[in-house]
Design a protein around this motif. Structure first.
Motif, PDB file in Angstrom:
ATOM      1  N   ALA A  74      -4.727   8.348  -5.435  1.00 37.92           N
ATOM      2  CA  ALA A  74      -3.819   7.222  -5.189  1.00 37.92           C
ATOM      3  C   ALA A  74      -4.174   6.513  -3.895  1.00 37.92           C
ATOM      4  O   ALA A  74      -4.133   5.281  -3.820  1.00 37.92           O
ATOM      5  N   ILE A  75      -4.526   7.269  -2.866  1.00 36.28           N
ATOM      6  CA  ILE A  75      -4.895   6.670  -1.579  1.00 36.28           C
ATOM      7  C   ILE A  75      -6.175   5.850  -1.711  1.00 36.28           C
ATOM      8  O   ILE A  75      -6.216   4.679  -1.319  1.00 36.28           O
ATOM      9  N   VAL A  76      -7.209   6.435  -2.278  1.00 36.43           N
ATOM     10  CA  VAL A  76      -8.491   5.729  -2.416  1.00 36.43           C
ATOM     11  C   VAL A  76      -8.346   4.535  -3.344  1.00 36.43           C
ATOM     12  O   VAL A  76      -8.829   3.434  -3.048  1.00 36.43           O
ATOM     13  N   ALA A  94       0.837  -1.212   0.000  1.00 37.19           N
ATOM     14  CA  ALA A  94       0.000   0.000   0.000  1.00 37.19           C
ATOM     15  C   ALA A  94       0.865   1.254   0.000  1.00 37.19           C
ATOM     16  O   ALA A  94       0.573   2.208  -0.739  1.00 37.19           O
ATOM     17  N   ALA A  95       1.920   1.270   0.780  1.00 36.89           N
ATOM     18  CA  ALA A  95       2.804   2.438   0.822  1.00 36.89           C
ATOM     19  C   ALA A  95       3.441   2.689  -0.537  1.00 36.89           C
ATOM     20  O   ALA A  95       3.509   3.836  -1.006  1.00 36.89           O
ATOM     21  N   GLN A 121       2.279   1.789  -3.496  1.00 39.71           N
ATOM     22  CA  GLN A 121       1.246   2.244  -4.431  1.00 39.71           C
ATOM     23  C   GLN A 121       0.889   3.712  -4.191  1.00 39.71           C
ATOM     24  O   GLN A 121       0.810   4.497  -5.128  1.00 39.71           O
ATOM     25  N   ILE A 122       0.674   4.060  -2.932  1.00 44.41           N
ATOM     26  CA  ILE A 122       0.270   5.438  -2.610  1.00 44.41           C
ATOM     27  C   ILE A 122       1.380   6.419  -2.980  1.00 44.41           C
ATOM     28  O   ILE A 122       1.125   7.435  -3.640  1.00 44.41           O
ATOM     29  N   GLY A 180       0.850   7.995  -6.635  1.00 43.32           N
ATOM     30  CA  GLY A 180       0.405   9.355  -6.334  1.00 43.32           C
ATOM     31  C   GLY A 180       1.333  10.436  -6.842  1.00 43.32           C
ATOM     32  O   GLY A 180       0.897  11.530  -7.182  1.00 43.32           O
ATOM     33  N   PRO A 182      -2.280  12.608  -4.938  1.00 44.19           N
ATOM     34  CA  PRO A 182      -2.315  11.873  -3.666  1.00 44.19           C
ATOM     35  C   PRO A 182      -3.669  11.267  -3.293  1.00 44.19           C
ATOM     36  O   PRO A 182      -3.739  10.094  -2.955  1.00 44.19           O
ATOM     37  N   LEU A 183      -4.740  12.039  -3.321  1.00 40.19           N
ATOM     38  CA  LEU A 183      -6.038  11.511  -2.877  1.00 40.19           C
ATOM     39  C   LEU A 183      -6.525  10.358  -3.751  1.00 40.19           C
ATOM     40  O   LEU A 183      -6.894   9.299  -3.223  1.00 40.19           O
ATOM     41  N   THR A 206      -5.668   2.797  -3.946  1.00 48.54           N
ATOM     42  CA  THR A 206      -4.893   1.762  -3.265  1.00 48.54           C
ATOM     43  C   THR A 206      -5.724   1.030  -2.221  1.00 48.54           C
ATOM     44  O   THR A 206      -5.647  -0.197  -2.111  1.00 48.54           O
ATOM     45  N   LEU A 207      -6.504   1.759  -1.445  1.00 47.67           N
ATOM     46  CA  LEU A 207      -7.364   1.104  -0.454  1.00 47.67           C
ATOM     47  C   LEU A 207      -8.333   0.142  -1.129  1.00 47.67           C
ATOM     48  O   LEU A 207      -8.537  -0.979  -0.657  1.00 47.67           O
TER      49      LEU A 207
END
Length: 106
Positions: free
Chosen positions: A71-73, A35-36, A38-39, A43, A68-69, A75-76
């Motif tokens: 990429a976070i969503v 996850a790190a 990917q983000i 991102g 960033p946002l 990835t989750l």
């Protein structure tokens, strides 16, 4: 589809090796490293190490890097697995559709 699977296998393998070194290879450690990666990479650069090696990148529909946002969503959702295996006729996974991103050849 083959490039996506290859990129995922590369990223997961690298995450496993890093998690093995840092955390003793626990499942949660592998997922956290994945996850790190990917983000941070998707991102900022628009691609992970696996994406880069197989020649694909993540882009918004307008062609820009995801940021960033998204990429976070993204990835989750990717870590939940199901959104990644549910895809449309354009081969876009649910995690890409939700964040208006697409994988393109570099």
């Amino acid at each position: 589809m083959g490039r996506r699977v290859a990129a995922l296998m590369i990223d997961w393998g690298l995450s496993y090796l890093i998690a093995l070194w840092l955390f003793g290879g626990t499942d949660l450690g592998i997922l956290a490293v994945f996850a790190a990666e990917q983000i941070l990479l998707v991102g900022t650069l628009g691609y992970s190490i696996g994406h880069r090696l197989v020649g694909i990148s993540v882009r918004r529909l307008d062609g820009s890097a995801p940021g960033p946002l998204p990429a976070i969503v993204r990835t989750l959702l990717l870590c939940l697995v199901i959104p990644a295996v549910v895809f449309d006729q354009d081969q876009r996974g649910l995690h890409d559709r939700v964040m208006s991103t697409i994988l393109v050849r570099m």
